[in-house]
Design an enzyme around this catalytic site. Sequence first.
Site, mmCIF file in Angstrom:
data_model
loop_
_atom_site.group_PDB
_atom_site.id
_atom_site.type_symbol
_atom_site.label_atom_id
_atom_site.label_comp_id
_atom_site.label_asym_id
_atom_site.label_seq_id
_atom_site.Cartn_x
_atom_site.Cartn_y
_atom_site.Cartn_z
ATOM 1 N N GLU A 182 0.797 -1.225 0.000
ATOM 2 C CA GLU A 182 0.000 0.000 0.000
ATOM 3 C C GLU A 182 0.838 1.289 0.000
ATOM 4 O O GLU A 182 0.481 2.250 0.686
ATOM 5 C CB GLU A 182 -0.931 0.019 1.234
ATOM 6 C CG GLU A 182 -1.914 -1.119 1.263
ATOM 7 C CD GLU A 182 -2.759 -1.157 2.527
ATOM 8 O OE1 GLU A 182 -3.946 -1.467 2.419
ATOM 9 O OE2 GLU A 182 -2.226 -0.890 3.633
HETATM 10 C C1 TNX Z 1 -4.651 -3.771 4.769
HETATM 11 S S1 TNX Z 1 -3.116 -6.212 4.302
HETATM 12 C C2 TNX Z 1 -3.362 -3.565 5.236
HETATM 13 C C3 TNX Z 1 -3.173 -3.053 6.601
HETATM 14 C C4 TNX Z 1 -4.486 -2.810 7.300
HETATM 15 C C5 TNX Z 1 -5.447 -3.911 6.964
HETATM 16 C C6 TNX Z 1 -6.729 -3.854 7.717
HETATM 17 C C7 TNX Z 1 -1.985 -5.182 4.204
HETATM 18 C C8 TNX Z 1 -0.736 -5.663 3.701
HETATM 19 N N1 TNX Z 1 -2.222 -3.926 4.571
HETATM 20 O O1 TNX Z 1 -2.392 -1.895 6.581
HETATM 21 O O2 TNX Z 1 -4.238 -2.771 8.673
HETATM 22 O O3 TNX Z 1 -5.707 -3.874 5.601
HETATM 23 O O4 TNX Z 1 -7.495 -4.996 7.510
#
Ligand code: TNX
Length: 524
Positions: free
Chosen positions: A327
């Site tokens: 992300e």
């Molecule tokens: C996605 S899964 C994220 C996290 C959040 C989560 C909440 C991933 C690699 N990144 O930063 O905490 O969703 O469900």
Amino acid sequence: MPRAALFTITGVAIGVAAGALALATIVNLDVNGAPVSTTTATVIPAPVSQTAGEGAFDLGPASAIVAPSDARSVGEYLASVLRAATGLPLPIEDEGELILAIEPGHPEGGYDLEVTSESVRLAANDAAGLFAGVQTLRQLVPVSASGRSAWAIPATTISDHPRFAYRGAMLDVARHFFGVDDVKRYLDDIALLKLNVLHLHLTDDQGWRLEIDGWPRLTEHGGSTQVGGGGGGFYTQDDYRNIVAYAASRFITIVPEIDLPGHTNAALASYPELTCDGEAPALYEGIEVGFSSLCIDNERTYEFVADVLGQVAALTPGPWIHIGGDEAHSTPEADYLRFIERASGIAAATGKTVIGWHEMGRSDALPAGSVGEYWSFTTPEGDAAELARTFVDGGGRLVLAPADVAYLDMKYDESSPLGLLWAKGPTSVEEAFEWDPAEVVPGVGDARLLGIEAPLWTETIVTMADLESMAFPRIAAIAEIAWSPQPEQGRRDFSEFAPRLAAFGAHLDALGINYFRASGVAWR
Ligand code: TNX
């Protein structure tokens, strides 16, 4: 996190008897074929093979444990958990009926357990296998009732070994901080399910949780916050060593994650020299993702990365180091690729195997053998499957943590007070159970899967009781997928699992582990 996709998948229960997995009730018959006792002897994760014997071993005040020197620590652990469960003295002696042995000839990573009316013999190739067998034995001992003086362990022969080498839980200690004692408790909780990895998500926008020599503000300032306020916290390096050692005593490997180059607001707020404009952002206590990035063309960034990853690697005995990579929405693509190439190279130079979330598969310059952690869905969306395959093409393997079945921070149902909903809506225990890892990333079967992981992100999770209620019982479903073989025909069948889960719930009650009493299970 991705945009909400508000539909749910419906588990299709095909009524296939789960063969070796159908263990719910063992009925002993006398010579005339009449039942002499009916005992529930169920284990999660289901053993590879289990047959019922005749009668039962009565664990009682005279019972003693035999543990030779190479099995001594596992013997002491067994004694401590069974003493707590029964109140029996269970001394470790040279002679006795509960015999532990380390010897060749047993299933790799697993154990053989033989319970007769005379004795209990547990044997494995190594201490880790023995420890797994101890978890089975614990579940075979009936839950204590007041006034009980003997505990009948039903006679049985079990031969067992894991499907996957990496059976993980992940705990996000960045969004909300959990102290050393909480982490130890979670280690004990997951050991019961034969999980052998705890991935600690140590840094994020809302908090930096591990002391790094030479960078004191990371924890002094960056560790002072968490989601929603209320202060944060951090581990000193001694705290972290303490966690690692405790995990090792439960045959659990710690995988540390330093999330880079996004999810770094706490670091940027602590050291403005890591930003491109030299200005420190404010600390952050919200739950948005994707807004922060290290400054990619700044050499100081790489000194920071080398210092942090070098210290984390030195503190961590396990073979893996996780560098995030997820992300990074505010890092331009070309910058992201340049950063991942350098940072993964720095990580690999520590001697560890690099793990990254599947987005890191955008890079074609990852160290050979890097492991990808896949967090898209069981029916992959976008190019997630392709990104995951980059790791496999580079000689590495995958850890599967599909968000629609394995994310413990998803609500159980719409009415759950805690948790999030973005991964295809809520995730029931049934959905967490009825999936096959070999079907997730097309073309990537068991041989290229390192294992399975159940992440617990803690945006909405504040206390240990909250944490346990989100993890249990879904983590039992994930542990079974990680350990137990896929049924030979058809899919896993929740109706077969549910009675075992009910029996497991009684053990959770006895251990004081807070769990969600999901519908569809006849909880006791
Ligand atoms: C996605 S899964 C994220 C996290 C959040 C989560 C909440 C991933 C690699 N990144 O930063 O905490 O969703 O469900």
